[in-house]
Structures are given as structure tokens and as C-alpha cells.
Design an enzyme around this catalytic site. Sequence first.
Site, short mmCIF file in Angstrom:
data_model
loop_
_atom_site.label_atom_id
_atom_site.label_comp_id
_atom_site.label_asym_id
_atom_site.label_seq_id
_atom_site.Cartn_x
_atom_site.Cartn_y
_atom_site.Cartn_z
N GLU A 1 -2.71 -29.34 43.97
CA GLU A 1 -3.57 -29.74 42.85
C GLU A 1 -5.07 -29.79 43.15
O GLU A 1 -5.75 -30.73 42.77
CB GLU A 1 -3.11 -31.12 42.33
CG GLU A 1 -1.65 -31.13 41.92
CD GLU A 1 -1.18 -32.49 41.39
OE1 GLU A 1 -1.94 -33.46 41.46
OE2 GLU A 1 -0.03 -32.55 40.91
N GLU B 1 8.70 -28.14 40.67
CA GLU B 1 8.88 -29.51 40.17
C GLU B 1 9.38 -29.50 38.72
O GLU B 1 8.90 -30.25 37.87
CB GLU B 1 7.56 -30.29 40.27
CG GLU B 1 6.96 -30.28 41.67
CD GLU B 1 5.72 -31.15 41.83
OE1 GLU B 1 5.45 -31.99 40.95
OE2 GLU B 1 5.02 -30.99 42.85
C1 GLA Z 1 2.84 -34.20 41.11
C2 GLA Z 1 3.11 -34.14 42.59
C3 GLA Z 1 4.49 -34.62 42.91
C4 GLA Z 1 4.83 -35.86 42.16
C5 GLA Z 1 4.67 -35.63 40.70
C6 GLA Z 1 5.09 -36.84 39.95
O1 GLA Z 1 3.39 -33.16 40.42
O2 GLA Z 1 2.98 -32.86 43.14
O3 GLA Z 1 4.56 -34.88 44.27
O4 GLA Z 1 4.01 -36.92 42.57
O5 GLA Z 1 3.31 -35.34 40.48
O6 GLA Z 1 6.20 -37.45 40.47
#
Ligand code: GLA
Length: 332
Positions: free
Chosen positions: A132, A243
Site C-alpha cells: 500500500e 486478500e
Molecule cells: C490490508 C492489509 C491486510 C489487512 C487488511 C485488513 O488489506 O494488507 O494485512 O490488514 O488490510 O485486515
Amino acid sequence: MENCGTNKLMGLANIYKDYFDVGAAINPRVIESGGELIKAEFNSVTCENEMKFASVHPKEGEYTFEQADKVADFALANNLKMRGHTLVWHNQTGDWLFDADKETLYSRMREHITTVVKRYAGKVYCWDVVNEAVSDKEEEPVDRPLREDSPYFAVTGSMDYLIKAFTYAYEADPKARLFYNDYNTENPAKREKIRFLLKELKERAPVHGIGLQAHYDIYFDAEELQKSIDVFSALGIDIHITELDVSIYKHDERGVDFAVPPDDRMAMQDELYDKIFTILRKNKDKISSVTFWGLNDGVSWLNGFPVKRKNYPLLFDRDGKPKAAYERVAKF
Ligand code: GLA
């Protein structure tokens, strides 16, 4: 192609063995309650929080690997691949790291990355090296893609910290596959910024892939996923979905909290999971791993973020039973 029975656990990893790995983000508590389900369905795992900077390295000179080791040992004992998450991120990282000048920050980063990556070398086959780093602000220029309010940027003032992070990770484990991971990668403006960053980063550091976090909601336009796959694979890098979840609420929706999920929203979720996996299968030569962010609806982070409300974003319900969306993903 019909390749499985009805209402029976078929094992997603098995169903998708000719396509890509299928994984879940887990933690030691989830292993205790859902270990059998993980083993039955997945062939890859990611630590939900346990390998993050603040978890393994709370203070200078102090490492705490106990929780991460539990997950890594479970993966190894059960022949599951493991994704490493994450080495450089502006969240869940102690402030102490940034109380430094540039050179001190780089030497702390090097020490951290070397220690963590070497510890899991041979157990973790790929790392989300940087998480990020790119700005969400659409009005900012594409050629200045970084989040300038990140403490990494505040100390270093350039993209050099990403170059160094990838270089250090490569030095620590030359066999590991190294990823840049981000969310909103299907937002056209952010996608363009990330593309710009990766193009430059790739020239100057060992970057093997991009992680599309894929935190979607039921209103998501799946065509944008296809566009992201096209744009990023054109850079010659691997793609992981890292994710995946599908919230039944819009991110900024407030004042609704469904104790029982409404049929219309669940039908939209089924439809979207179907579309997403149709796209992923079509692009199997560009995608090598797909990870859900959590094992079942009950343990999803989305029950607490961005507000506390009962959410239903995954393929398994609170009892670990496959939902209708599971059937849509498993049968094709
Ligand atoms: C982001 C992070 C993850 C996690 C999510 C929420 O996407 O990359 O590690 O913290 O937020 O759980």
C-alpha cells in the site's frame, strides 16, 4: 464442465489445481477452530497479522516470532504453501522505526527484512515486500504515485525505500518471489499510478509480481478486474489475488447492520463471486495464486471495519459451512 458433486466439500485447491493455488489468511486461533477446513479446502495460507512489522518486531532489537511460527509450522506440517505478509507498510509498524534519519531507517529496514525473510526462507515462498505505498488521491499526478504522508516517504522523500526493500528481501532469500501488494487496484486512477510505479521499480529492483488485494463489495464491476489483469500482466509480472472478500455493504454505507443477510444482497454476492472466478479462470496463465482474506464469515475483519457490523464476505458461513457462493465458485 461439471467437476464436482452437490453440497459436499470438494476442496477448492483441488478443484482449481490446473488453474492457481487457492489460499486463506489465517491465524493461530483460526487454526484451532478451523484447521480441518483449511486443510480440506486450501493449499496456501497467509498470516493475517502475525508476520506484520509490529507483530514480529515490536521494539528495536526485540523479535517475537511465536505466533508467526505457529502458522508457519502448521503450513509446513500440512504441506501448504505460505505467502509472507508483509515487510514494509505504513500501518501496524511501531513508530520507533521512523524516529530516524534516512540512513538509519534504511539500516533498520535492512536488519528487519534480513531477519524475517531468512527466518522463513524455505517455508515462505513469496513475500508482499511493500504494502500500500501508492496514494488514493485521484487529483494527484500519475508520475508522483507515492503516498507522501507515509512515514517511509516522510523520512526518505523518494521511491528509494521501495527499491531498497525489494533489494534487501532478494539478498535475504534469492529464491523468494517478491510482490508489491495494494488495494483499490481496480480503481482506474490508482491502477495507473501503480502501473507507473511498478514500471519504474522493475527497472531498478527485483519485483516479480503484483498482489491485487481484491477487497470488493457486491456492487463491484468485475470488468475492472479484467482491466487490471491486462494492465499489470503487460508489465511482464506475475499476479496474485491476495486478500479476496466481497462485503455485502458499500464501504461508506452506514446505519445498516443485518443480523440475517438479505436475500437480494446474497444473490448479488453469489453472482459477483461467479463473475470474479470466471475472469480468474480465463486468466489462469497470468494468475498463480488466489487467497481469501479469512476462513469464514465469522472471523472476517469486515465485521469490525470500517464500522462494527455483521458482515458475510466469504465462501463459508459462521459454522464453516459452504455458502451458495461456494457452489458458484466450485462448479463450472
Ligand atoms: C490490508 C492489509 C491486510 C489487512 C487488511 C485488513 O488489506 O494488507 O494485512 O490488514 O488490510 O485486515
